[in-house]
Design a protein around this motif. Sequence first.
Motif, short mmCIF file in Angstrom:
data_model
loop_
_atom_site.label_atom_id
_atom_site.label_comp_id
_atom_site.label_asym_id
_atom_site.label_seq_id
_atom_site.Cartn_x
_atom_site.Cartn_y
_atom_site.Cartn_z
N TYR A 272 16.43 -15.90 11.68
CA TYR A 272 17.12 -17.12 11.28
C TYR A 272 16.79 -18.25 12.25
O TYR A 272 16.33 -18.02 13.38
CB TYR A 272 18.64 -16.91 11.28
CG TYR A 272 19.21 -16.32 10.02
CD1 TYR A 272 19.89 -17.12 9.10
CD2 TYR A 272 19.09 -14.96 9.76
CE1 TYR A 272 20.43 -16.58 7.94
CE2 TYR A 272 19.63 -14.41 8.60
CZ TYR A 272 20.30 -15.23 7.70
OH TYR A 272 20.82 -14.68 6.55
N ARG A 273 17.05 -19.46 11.81
CA ARG A 273 17.06 -20.63 12.67
C ARG A 273 18.39 -21.34 12.48
O ARG A 273 18.99 -21.30 11.41
CB ARG A 273 15.91 -21.61 12.32
CG ARG A 273 14.52 -21.02 12.47
CD ARG A 273 14.18 -20.75 13.92
NE ARG A 273 12.83 -20.23 14.06
CZ ARG A 273 12.51 -18.95 14.04
NH1 ARG A 273 13.46 -18.03 13.88
NH2 ARG A 273 11.25 -18.56 14.18
N LYS A 274 18.84 -21.97 13.56
CA LYS A 274 20.08 -22.75 13.50
C LYS A 274 19.84 -24.08 14.21
O LYS A 274 19.36 -24.11 15.35
CB LYS A 274 21.23 -22.01 14.17
CG LYS A 274 22.57 -22.75 14.10
CD LYS A 274 23.68 -22.01 14.85
CE LYS A 274 24.09 -20.75 14.12
NZ LYS A 274 25.30 -20.13 14.72
N LEU A 275 20.15 -25.18 13.52
CA LEU A 275 20.04 -26.50 14.14
C LEU A 275 21.38 -26.88 14.74
O LEU A 275 22.39 -26.96 14.03
CB LEU A 275 19.61 -27.55 13.11
CG LEU A 275 19.36 -28.93 13.75
CD1 LEU A 275 17.99 -28.95 14.44
CD2 LEU A 275 19.46 -30.05 12.73
N LEU A 276 21.39 -27.08 16.06
CA LEU A 276 22.60 -27.46 16.77
C LEU A 276 22.60 -28.96 17.02
O LEU A 276 21.57 -29.53 17.43
CB LEU A 276 22.69 -26.74 18.11
CG LEU A 276 22.48 -25.22 18.12
CD1 LEU A 276 22.66 -24.68 19.53
CD2 LEU A 276 23.41 -24.53 17.14
N VAL A 277 23.73 -29.60 16.79
CA VAL A 277 23.90 -31.02 17.09
C VAL A 277 24.82 -31.11 18.30
O VAL A 277 26.00 -30.73 18.23
CB VAL A 277 24.49 -31.78 15.89
CG1 VAL A 277 24.67 -33.26 16.23
CG2 VAL A 277 23.58 -31.62 14.66
N LEU A 278 24.26 -31.58 19.42
CA LEU A 278 24.97 -31.61 20.70
C LEU A 278 25.18 -33.05 21.16
O LEU A 278 24.33 -33.92 20.91
CB LEU A 278 24.16 -30.85 21.76
CG LEU A 278 23.76 -29.42 21.42
CD1 LEU A 278 22.71 -28.93 22.41
CD2 LEU A 278 24.97 -28.49 21.42
#
Length: 297
Positions: A272-278
Amino acid sequence: MSASKQKKLNKMEVESNEDDSSSSEDDDDDEPHPDAYKGNEEVQIEFEGRAPVDPDAQGISQLLQRLFLRAHINLNQMADLIIAQNFIGSVICQCDDEGTESETEDDNMVEDGTIFGITSVLNLTAKKDQPSIAQLRTYILDRAKTHASQEVQQQLKEILDSEQRHVGFLINERFINIPAQISVPLLQSLQQEIEAAKAKKMKFDFGTLLLLVKFYRKESKKGKPGEDIYTNAEDELLSDRAKFSFEYSMASEADSGMAGDWLEGDAVMTPYRKLLVLEAKKLPQLIDDIQRFINGE
């Protein structure tokens, strides 16, 4: 290279293969070579972080390829952009102690010039007209359209469309067997370099950081719950600290799940890939949290 950009690690562990290492004990005449790998051995390799340079381009591109797989992004050009801003970011490479001969053959385990990791940031706002950055922005929005909620899609679009607060794409990639401890000095160094660039009025004053992380999902089976296993240990904490995120399976793009020989009854590991918004302003605190997380505090 300043000491703040160097970090030496203790070991990389080579997994043993008991079947291959077992030999006939009855054949006393067939003595193994003294330098032969016997299994359960630890390869001692020291690493350091340094600024990326032109010869690192291929190694950086290959690390990016592990992240994006078959995405339509010019990763060679992206690697060139990372190298061009050589005042920002670090690559992980093997220490080269001039004048010192190794007492082991460990140096032969890796090729000269191998890049083991890259930690950097690219400005998705200021560099949006660069081909690879335009492709990356499109990739992110397309994946969000397919896999994220309407609310997340709208928030992400507003962040990327804003000209007031720049968006940085944080890159934190390394070989899977590099210990997580190395992430702390590399991220600390990156934070210091960002602050130095901001002081010089360079375009590194980010409001938001995007980070694409890799993990494998161990599917639930026979009543056992599923489990997410992050390739980089620190990404688990960052995932929890993200302002918002979305994830998607890479099963159709990857050749397989986790490397290895599967036995009947083994749980499937789906990539999987996960896009994190920080929030960029929280990066120093996030780095401190990573340090405590890795230390088990």
